[in-house]
Design an enzyme around this catalytic site. Structure first.
Site, short mmCIF file in Angstrom:
data_model
loop_
_atom_site.label_atom_id
_atom_site.label_comp_id
_atom_site.label_asym_id
_atom_site.label_seq_id
_atom_site.Cartn_x
_atom_site.Cartn_y
_atom_site.Cartn_z
N HIS A 77 -7.99 -5.22 4.87
CA HIS A 77 -9.06 -4.27 5.20
C HIS A 77 -10.26 -4.64 4.33
O HIS A 77 -10.16 -4.64 3.10
CB HIS A 77 -8.61 -2.83 4.93
N GLU A 80 -11.34 -2.75 1.18
CA GLU A 80 -10.33 -2.55 0.14
C GLU A 80 -10.27 -3.83 -0.68
O GLU A 80 -9.56 -4.78 -0.35
CB GLU A 80 -8.99 -2.18 0.78
N HIS A 184 -3.60 -3.67 -0.65
CA HIS A 184 -4.54 -2.72 -0.06
C HIS A 184 -5.10 -1.81 -1.14
O HIS A 184 -4.74 -1.91 -2.31
CB HIS A 184 -3.83 -1.89 1.01
N GLU A 274 -0.42 -0.73 -2.36
CA GLU A 274 -1.66 0.04 -2.52
C GLU A 274 -1.94 0.07 -4.01
O GLU A 274 -1.18 0.68 -4.77
CB GLU A 274 -1.50 1.45 -1.95
#
Length: 373
Positions: A77, A80, A184, A274
């Site tokens: 992404h 990110e 991410h 993440e």
């Protein structure tokens, strides 16, 4: 003992890098360590930017039989960005510690490492520093979310893959990766398959290797200074994950995700990391993210050596046998040997019965393989 105690030299202060700056930086690093690194592209983005990868190994560009292949992918992404920064730093770290750290040299001796800092360089270029949780730059230049663009596990409907997705799929299938993670931002948790659920609701969607994936995700979370602390990104954001890990669909259902595709269509086990509560933090905050994640990145990378491995060969000629299926008792997920007859099977500690078969001819059967923690 922590891995970091074996590192001789750390990376100095760094900043955000746009596409041109990142390309120049990767070229510079590889030029400094040509004996263990090569820079190559797996394809181009919609806007014709290269999808750069750095290979780190004892003989870059040359297949060395018996060594597992590992990959990191960042910036899927575009907005990110912390993963992109971390992976450039990780490449730097391995370069500057070559011949200075026995740990780094052993890692390079025993592993083939591929690092892609940015899967979505087009999205990055329109993202904005300071973005906490928007979607500007998230998708590729065609407006497609790349982590919803892989062939879906629970749908037989054909779907058009974007050029970035096609490139990663072809690369992944050509390189016999064993373990992977994609980085991410927007939360703080290690996420593992399955990412989607049959009804699209937030329910635990257990894959056959659930125990092994929990081990892999926990290896990163426990090495992180505060990923295991709840709530991970503060009460106002609402995320709270026991042990710093989560089954993907238990958090929220994602159809067409990259980690599920890797698990189902290659020999590679992949998790989603993440690693920042803010998607595009200020450059002044970047080194804090590096210090938080440098140990976990190395710890997770070493998990590629967990489990068991071997060769499949013709017992009469001794020649390698490709595409032999490796069955593990009580785990309904098989892998296959490479074109060189190699195989690697990551499993959690325990006792296993393993069978190798080609077509309907059983090649070998091993009982009670014991994997220690």
């Amino acid at each position: 003992m922590k891995i970091w105690s074996n590192i001789a030299k750390d990376v100095e202060d760094s900043n955000h890098l746009n596409y041109e700056e990142m390309t120049a930086m990767l070229t510079k690093i590889v030029d400094q360590c040509p004996g263990i690194m090569r820079l190559y592209s797996i394809g181009k983005s919609v806007k014709q930017r290269e999808l750069w990868v750095v290979e780190i190994s004892k003989s870059p560009g040359v297949h060395r039989t018996g060594l597992p292949a590992f990959k990191y992918i960042g910036n899927m992404h575009g907005n990110e960005v912390v993963g992109r920064f971390l992976l450039v730093n990780l490449i730097k770290l391995l370069c500057i510690n070559h011949k200075k750290s026995d740990y780094v040299d052993l890692l390079i001796e025993l592993t083939t490492i591929h690092i892609m800092p940015s899967m979505n360089p087009d999205g990055y270029e329109i993202s904005v520093e300071g973005d906490v949780d928007s979607v500007q730059g998230r998708a590729n230049a065609n407006g497609v979310d790349l982590n919803r663009n892989f062939p879906k596990r629970l749908s037989s409907t054909p779907e058009v893959q974007e050029v970035e997705t096609k490139s990663v799929m072809a690369w992944s299938q050509a390189n016999d990766f064993v373990l992977s993670a994609n980085l991410h931002g927007g939360s703080l948790v290690a996420n593992y398959p399955y990412d989607d659920a049959t009804d699209g609701n937030s329910v635990y969607s257990k894959c056959p290797d659930d125990e092994t994936f929990r081990m892999l995700a926990s290896s990163y979370a426990r090495a992180h200074p505060y990923m295991t602390r709840k709530p991970q990104c503060g009460a106002e954001q609402g995320d709270s994950f026991e042990g710093g890990i989560t089954n993907g669909a238990s958090w929220y259902s994602v159809s067409g995700g990259m980690q599920d595709w890797n698990y189902l269509h290659t020999n590679c086990f992949e998790i989603t990391l993440e690693i920042s509560c803010t998607k595009f933090p200020a450059s002044t905050q970047l080194m804090k993210y590096w210090h938080d994640n440098k140990e976990p990145l190395l710890v997770y990378l070493t998990q590629v050596h967990k489990g068991f491995w071997g060769y499949t060969v013709d017992k009469n000629t001794g020649e390698p046998l490709a595409h032999v299926t490796i069955f593990v008792s009580n785990i309904n997920h098989d892998i296959s040997s490479t074109s060189s007859g190699e195989f690697w099977r990551i499993v959690s500690p325990g006792k296993y019965e393993v069978t190798a078969a080609k077509l309907k001819l059983i090649s070998a059967s091993f009982t009670r393989i014991v994997i220690f923690d």
